[in-house]
Scaffold this active site. Structure first.
Site, PDB file in Angstrom:
ATOM      1  N   PRO A   1      80.201  57.313  77.897  1.00  0.00           N
ATOM      2  CA  PRO A   1      79.062  57.021  77.029  1.00  0.00           C
ATOM      3  C   PRO A   1      78.519  55.597  77.151  1.00  0.00           C
ATOM      4  CG  PRO A   1      81.093  57.178  75.761  1.00  0.00           C
ATOM      5  CD  PRO A   1      81.400  57.688  77.146  1.00  0.00           C
ATOM      6  N   ASN A   2      77.228  55.506  77.076  1.00  0.00           N
ATOM      7  CA  ASN A   2      76.458  54.253  77.069  1.00  0.00           C
ATOM      8  C   ASN A   2      76.363  53.582  78.429  1.00  0.00           C
ATOM      9  OD1 ASN A   2      75.911  54.274  74.193  1.00  0.00           O
ATOM     10  ND2 ASN A   2      78.101  53.876  73.940  1.00  0.00           N
TER      11      ASN A   2
ATOM     12  N   ARG B   1      72.066  46.602  78.784  1.00  0.00           N
ATOM     13  CA  ARG B   1      73.082  46.616  77.727  1.00  0.00           C
ATOM     14  C   ARG B   1      74.052  45.457  77.934  1.00  0.00           C
ATOM     15  NH1 ARG B   1      78.453  50.392  77.920  1.00  0.00           N
ATOM     16  NH2 ARG B   1      79.256  49.779  75.890  1.00  0.00           N
TER      17      ARG B   1
ATOM     18  N   TYR C   1      78.461  43.249  81.048  1.00  0.00           N
ATOM     19  CA  TYR C   1      78.489  44.346  82.027  1.00  0.00           C
ATOM     20  C   TYR C   1      77.690  44.077  83.306  1.00  0.00           C
ATOM     21  CZ  TYR C   1      80.518  46.890  78.118  1.00  0.00           C
ATOM     22  OH  TYR C   1      81.339  47.282  77.091  1.00  0.00           O
TER      23      TYR C   1
ATOM     24  N   ASN D   1      85.292  55.881  84.733  1.00  0.00           N
ATOM     25  CA  ASN D   1      85.113  54.837  83.731  1.00  0.00           C
ATOM     26  C   ASN D   1      84.796  55.586  82.439  1.00  0.00           C
ATOM     27  OD1 ASN D   1      84.384  52.875  81.984  1.00  0.00           O
ATOM     28  ND2 ASN D   1      82.999  51.790  83.377  1.00  0.00           N
TER      29      ASN D   1
ATOM     30  N   ALA E   1      83.914  53.989  76.106  1.00  0.00           N
ATOM     31  CA  ALA E   1      84.601  53.915  74.805  1.00  0.00           C
ATOM     32  C   ALA E   1      85.650  55.020  74.622  1.00  0.00           C
ATOM     33  CB  ALA E   1      83.577  53.960  73.678  1.00  0.00           C
TER      34      ALA E   1
ATOM     35  N   GLU F   1      91.257  54.620  87.169  1.00  0.00           N
ATOM     36  CA  GLU F   1      90.474  54.215  85.988  1.00  0.00           C
ATOM     37  C   GLU F   1      89.780  52.885  86.304  1.00  0.00           C
ATOM     38  OE1 GLU F   1      93.082  53.610  82.664  1.00  0.00           O
ATOM     39  OE2 GLU F   1      91.490  52.806  81.384  1.00  0.00           O
TER      40      GLU F   1
ATOM     41  N   HIS G   1      87.009  49.861  84.825  1.00  0.00           N
ATOM     42  CA  HIS G   1      86.181  49.251  83.785  1.00  0.00           C
ATOM     43  C   HIS G   1      85.470  48.045  84.370  1.00  0.00           C
ATOM     44  CE1 HIS G   1      88.055  51.706  80.740  1.00  0.00           C
ATOM     45  NE2 HIS G   1      89.205  51.427  81.298  1.00  0.00           N
TER      46      HIS G   1
ATOM     47  N   ARG H   1      89.017  41.300  75.556  1.00  0.00           N
ATOM     48  CA  ARG H   1      88.016  41.618  74.540  1.00  0.00           C
ATOM     49  C   ARG H   1      88.676  42.020  73.213  1.00  0.00           C
ATOM     50  NH1 ARG H   1      83.705  45.492  77.033  1.00  0.00           N
ATOM     51  NH2 ARG H   1      82.571  44.781  75.181  1.00  0.00           N
TER      52      ARG H   1
HETATM   53  C1  DQA Z   1      83.951  49.722  79.571  1.00  0.00           C
HETATM   54  C2  DQA Z   1      84.836  49.052  78.509  1.00  0.00           C
HETATM   55  C3  DQA Z   1      84.870  49.880  77.238  1.00  0.00           C
HETATM   56  O1  DQA Z   1      85.695  49.238  76.266  1.00  0.00           O
HETATM   57  C4  DQA Z   1      83.491  50.032  76.660  1.00  0.00           C
HETATM   58  O2  DQA Z   1      83.508  50.856  75.524  1.00  0.00           O
HETATM   59  C5  DQA Z   1      82.487  50.493  77.650  1.00  0.00           C
HETATM   60  C6  DQA Z   1      82.566  50.026  79.030  1.00  0.00           C
HETATM   61  C7  DQA Z   1      83.780  48.838  80.822  1.00  0.00           C
HETATM   62  O3  DQA Z   1      83.351  49.375  81.850  1.00  0.00           O
HETATM   63  O4  DQA Z   1      84.026  47.637  80.774  1.00  0.00           O
HETATM   64  O5  DQA Z   1      81.549  51.196  77.307  1.00  0.00           O
HETATM   65  O6  DQA Z   1      84.585  50.923  79.978  1.00  0.00           O
END
Ligand code: DQA
Length: 145
Positions: free
Chosen positions: A11-12, A19, A24, A75, A78, A99, A101, A108
Site C-alpha cells: 500500500p501507498n 510521497r 522514499y 516490499n 505498511a 523482503e 524496503h 524510524r
Molecule cells: C516501506 C517502509 C514501511 O514501514 C512503510 O509503511 C512503507 C514503505 C519502505 O519501503 O521503506 O510504506 O516498506
C-alpha cells in the site's frame, strides 16, 4: 533455476515520487519498475511487477504464484508490520522470498522495527532506496550459480 520472479509492492507505494520524498526518494514506482526490467533483462530473469493497496489482493497474488514463479521479491510496505495473512501466504507457497524496503525501517518509528515477513524471507534489504530492488534481483541470480 530461479528465472521467473514476481515483484510485489504494498500500500501507498503507488504514490512514490510524490510521497515523503525525503524518506522514499523522488523516483516513481514506474521508474523503479523500469529499473527492475533493465536489471532482470541483464540477469536473464523475467519479472512481473505489481502493486496493490489491498492486503487480500496481495495474498491472492502470492497464492497464485505457485507454479508460475520461482521466487518473490516483496516490499509489503505498511503490511510488513501488521500482516499475518501475508506471512501465512508466503509460508504456504514456500517460494524463496526477499523482503525489500526503500527506507531503513530500523532508523524510524518503533512500530516499523518489527516485520512479519523477515522470519520467512531468505533475507531483507532495507535503507538503500530503489537499489534494494536491484540487489534483490542480483541475489536471486547468484543463487543460480
Ligand atoms: C516501506 C517502509 C514501511 O514501514 C512503510 O509503511 C512503507 C514503505 C519502505 O519501503 O521503506 O510504506 O516498506
Amino acid at each position: 533455476m530461479i528465472k521467473n520472479i514476481l515483484i510485489l509492492n504494498g500500500p501507498n507505494l503507488n504514490m512514490l515520487g510524490s510521497r515523503e520524498n525525503d524518506i522514499y526518494g523522488s523516483d516513481s514506482l514506474a521508474d523503479i519498475e523500469q529499473m527492475c526490467k533493465k536489471k532482470s533483462g541483464k540477469n536473464g530473469q523475467a519479472i512481473d511487477f505489481r502493486q496493490s493497496n489491498s492486503e487480500g489482493e496481495l495474498v491472492n497474488w502470492i497464492q497464485d504464484a505457485l507454479g508460475k514463479f520461482d521466487a518473490i521479491i516483496i516490499n509489503p510496505a505498511a503490511y510488513t508490520h501488521t500482516s499475518i495473512a501475508i506471512h501465512d501466504a508466503l509460508k504456504a507457497v514456500q517460494l524463496p522470498v526477499i523482503e525489500v524496503h526503500l527506507s531503513n525501517i530500523y532508523k524510524r518509528e518503533s512500530f516499523r522495527h518489527s516485520s512479519y515477513i523477515s522470519m520467512i524471507a531468505l533475507g531483507q534489504i532495507c535503507g538503500l532506496g530503489k537499489t534494494g530492488y536491484k540487489l534483490a534481483l542480483d541475489a536471486l541470480a547468484e543463487l543460480n550459480k
